[in-house]
Design an enzyme around this catalytic site. Structure first.
Site, PDB file in Angstrom:
ATOM      1  N   GLY A 136      60.862 -14.605   3.031  1.00 14.72           N
ATOM      2  CA  GLY A 136      61.188 -15.348   1.823  1.00 14.72           C
ATOM      3  C   GLY A 136      62.382 -16.259   2.035  1.00 14.72           C
ATOM      4  O   GLY A 136      63.167 -16.078   2.976  1.00 14.72           O
ATOM      5  N   CYS A 137      62.532 -17.236   1.151  1.00 15.89           N
ATOM      6  CA  CYS A 137      63.585 -18.237   1.343  1.00 15.89           C
ATOM      7  C   CYS A 137      64.980 -17.666   1.092  1.00 15.89           C
ATOM      8  O   CYS A 137      65.875 -17.817   1.929  1.00 15.89           O
ATOM      9  CB  CYS A 137      63.317 -19.456   0.462  1.00 15.89           C
ATOM     10  SG  CYS A 137      63.014 -19.092  -1.278  1.00 15.89           S
ATOM     11  N   PHE A 138      65.185 -16.990  -0.051  1.00 14.17           N
ATOM     12  CA  PHE A 138      66.483 -16.358  -0.289  1.00 14.17           C
ATOM     13  C   PHE A 138      66.763 -15.326   0.805  1.00 14.17           C
ATOM     14  O   PHE A 138      67.890 -15.223   1.301  1.00 14.17           O
ATOM     15  CB  PHE A 138      66.498 -15.663  -1.651  1.00 14.17           C
ATOM     16  CG  PHE A 138      67.054 -16.480  -2.772  1.00 14.17           C
ATOM     17  CD1 PHE A 138      68.233 -17.210  -2.637  1.00 14.17           C
ATOM     18  CD2 PHE A 138      66.421 -16.506  -4.008  1.00 14.17           C
ATOM     19  CE1 PHE A 138      68.756 -17.948  -3.684  1.00 14.17           C
ATOM     20  CE2 PHE A 138      66.929 -17.243  -5.066  1.00 14.17           C
ATOM     21  CZ  PHE A 138      68.102 -17.966  -4.909  1.00 14.17           C
TER      22      PHE A 138
END
Length: 327
Positions: A136-138
């Site tokens: 995921g990005c976060f």
């Protein structure tokens, strides 16, 4: 070197479009298909209008079972919404010879034979893998801020994270919190302490520091901009700032996209790139790590291509030497 034959499922969304922008210019890639239920038969540039003049590809609407079974296919990227990848694979048997890179949350727990694809964490395990769950990005931005500490067993107390993301992180479908009139000139917290990426963050940290059982207190924000993530992460650190710098330089010395900056950093340095930039400060016993990435490249499609490069024995940075806008 033989070219990699690529198929994309869910090519009309933000991550699918970003993947197309990268792969159209990748020196070792050719396309077998770009599939979209909603845009079937239309030119790719009708949806991703910036690609006008760059490609004559059209979205396929053929049965996906036939697409993934075609001879010569090397890899498929799954760019549909969360929950759709598991459903797709249940309905469409993929030959063992075809590698899979999933950009959804569905297999980030490393279930169903998938490996968590953060190259800075497990690059050597990615090389022989057949199925990769893209981070995921976060999670990517926060993990890259903390991996050197975990790798040296130095996460001994709670970790605190305050991070903001651009509107593209929510996907293409409109919702009350992504509509321009709400998002513009606005700022808000969401999913405080409960964000879904916390599970993969803890999984990654305990891969390096098995005994880590402290809290990761994560406050995510919605930002008034389209692309980028800035995570400010702090935790107690007994060493000096110089020792922290050496630790981070040593950990990331062989990784082509994660770099330590002596000067303060800002999002425009990484937008449109596959870079993560880190900046360290020491304040009264706390080490503050600022981590910045583009949520659609290093946080999604760029990292997916980085994983593909590793899986096929290509230079890790092939097709990913991308230039930031800077201003």
């Amino acid at each position: 070197m033989d070219q990699i034959t690529v198929g994309i499922i869910g090519g009309a969304g933000y991550t699918g479009g970003e993947l197309l922008r990268i792969l159209i210019n990748h020196p070792y890639v050719r396309f077998a298909f770009v599939h979209s239920k909603s845009q079937a038969g239309k030119p790719v540039h009708a949806t991703h209008t910036d690609l006008l003049g760059d490609t004559d590809l059209r979205f396929s609407g053929e049965e996906t079972r036939d697409l993934v079974a075609q001879p010569g296919l090397s890899v498929i990227f799954l760019c549909s919404g969360h929950g759709e990848s598991a459903r797709f694979l249940a309905e469409n048997p993929v030959p063992e010879t075809v590698k899979i890179i999933d950009l959804s949350t569905d297999f980030r727990d490393q279930s169903n034979g998938f490996l968590y694809g953060l190259p800075e964490l497990q690059r050597e395990r990615i090389r022989p893998a057949g199925k990769i769950a893209n981070p995921g990005c976060f999670a990517t931005s926060i993990e890259l801020a903390l991996l050197p500490l975990a790798g040296s067993g130095l996460l001994r107390e709670a970790v605190h994270v305050s991070a903001v993301t651009g509107s593209t992180g929510a996907g293409q479908a409109l919702s009350p919190t992504t509509h321009f009139t709400w998002r513009n000139n606005n700022f808000s917290i969401y999913k405080a302490f409960t964000h879904q990426h916390l599970k993969e963050i803890r999984m990654s940290l305990t891969t390096l520091q098995a005994g880590f059982d402290q809290a990761v207190n994560f406050i995510p924000y919605r930002g008034d901009f389209t692309r980028g993530i800035m995570a400010n992460v702090y935790t107690p650190f007994a060493g000096s700032l110089e020792e922290a710098h050496r630790l981070y330089h040593d950990y990331y010395g062989t990784h082509p996209f994660t770099h330590l900056s002596d000067a303060p950093i800002d999002l425009k340095q990484v937008v449109n790139t596959n870079k993560c930039l880190l900046h360290l400060e020491k304040h009264e016993g706390q080490l503050l790590i600022t981590s910045i990435i583009d949520n659609l490249t290093k946080g999604a499609s760029g990292q997916a291509v980085q994983n593909m490069n590793l899986m096929f024995g290509l230079p890790e940075d092939a097709g990913l030497r991308l230039k930031a806008p800077a201003f």
